[in-house]
Design a protein around this motif. Structure first.
Motif: not given
Lengths: 98, 230
Positions: A35-47, B82, B88, B173, B177, B189, B193-194, B197, B210, B217
């Protein structure tokens, strides 16, 4: 706005400090790691999507799409960050001049 | 003096690399400054973000949500989500850097993509600390100077749309990405996600779409986990 800035600052700092302070086995849990690996991917794509194709609660398509198109080509050609961003802005600006 | 044991030539190499990364990263601080002012933040607020939040993608996320008309607090939540990747990095770096007490508290502020990248592959603590601190401090100084320059330039420009600054945010962005899209699962993903959103844009307040995408995720992480377990 200032509240949001301070909340973001405290939250982001707390995460950094937590990373340096927590025992590393937290990461050993596979679901946490994934999940930690995927969160930045999902957020950036949505942004990207929201930034380019929405305007005040409605979906739109305008010069920003051309800007994004430039960014894709520039990234495929391995252009540096500044070229990608400035080029996208110029593409949209020129299109609006037409 | 943790670096006293390093030979001078090696010290110079690590220092040089750190400063070079700082210069390259600082350059996009200019775009952050201009984009943030275009989103409606003041120069002071823009500089406060770079000084206090100091993690580029999160800063872009906050001003991006605000630019789209979202509540500042949902921008802050997106920024924090983010920022979770810095935790991590910390987990990976803690043992290698071996900082304690106030040094750890201070080091945490410059724990970002670049300082981690320039330290994580060093074989010794002395080299890792030097790479981490040089890069972290160089990026911090140049990122903040560049933010101020970009914010002042952005203020002088006037209507940001004339210069396509609204298009610059999406491009920024995408550039952040891009390196993560090599992986097939990441691509899926990203597209989902896009789509989620965009689907939520007409239905919810700005900023919510967003945040909801983070749910993609979460679901993907949980579901693919079950599949591998079965």
């Amino acid at each position: 706005m200032w509240t949001a800035i301070l909340v973001a600052a405290l939250g982001c700092y707390a995460l950094k400090l937590a990373g340096l302070s927590l025992p590393p086995r937290v990461l050993a849990h596979p679901v946490v790691a994934r999940v930690a690996d995927l969160i930045p991917v999902a957020l950036l794509a949505a942004l990207v999507a929201v930034q380019v194709w929405s305007e005040g609660g409605t979906l739109t398509m305008d010069a920003r799409t051309a800007g994004l198109g430039f960014a894709v080509v520039a990234l495929l050609l391995r252009a540096p960050f500044l070229v990608v961003v400035v080029g996208a802005a110029l593409t949209a600006a020129l299109l609006r001049l037409l | 003096m943790p670096h006293a044991s390093l030979p001078p030539a090696q010290r110079r190499t690590i220092l040089g690399e750190g400063v070079a990364v700082g210069v390259a990263t600082g350059a996009y601080g200019i775009s952050f400054g201009a984009v943030s002012v275009a989103a409606g933040l003041s120069v002071l607020q823009t500089c406060a973000l770079s000084l206090l939040v100091f993690t580029g993608a999160s800063q872009f996320a906050l001003v991006g949500v605000v630019a789209a008309g979202g509540a500042p607090i949902s921008g802050a939540l997106t920024a924090i989500l983010l920022g979770s990747r810095n935790a991590l990095y910390g987990l990976r770096m803690a043992h290698l850097l071996d900082f304690h007490g106030w040094r750890r508290a201070a080091a945490a502020h410059v724990l970002i993509d670049e300082s981690t990248a320039m330290a994580v592959n060093r074989p010794t603590t002395a080299e890792a600390r030097l790479g981490f601190l040089t890069t972290g401090i160089a990026v911090f100084v140049l990122w903040n100077l560049a933010t101020l320059a970009g914010a002042l330039a952005g203020t002088a420009l006037g209507d940001p749309r004339t210069y396509g600054l609204d298009a610059a945010v999406g491009a920024a962005f995408l550039a952040l990405l891009w390196p993560r899209l090599a992986d097939r699962r990441h691509q899926v993903v990203a597209v989902l996600a896009a789509a989620v959103a965009l689907g939520l844009v007409p239905l919810t307040a700005a900023g919510v779409p967003v945040l909801a995408a983070a749910g993609v995720a979460l679901l993907a992480g949980l579901l693919t986990g079950r599949r591998t377990a079965a």
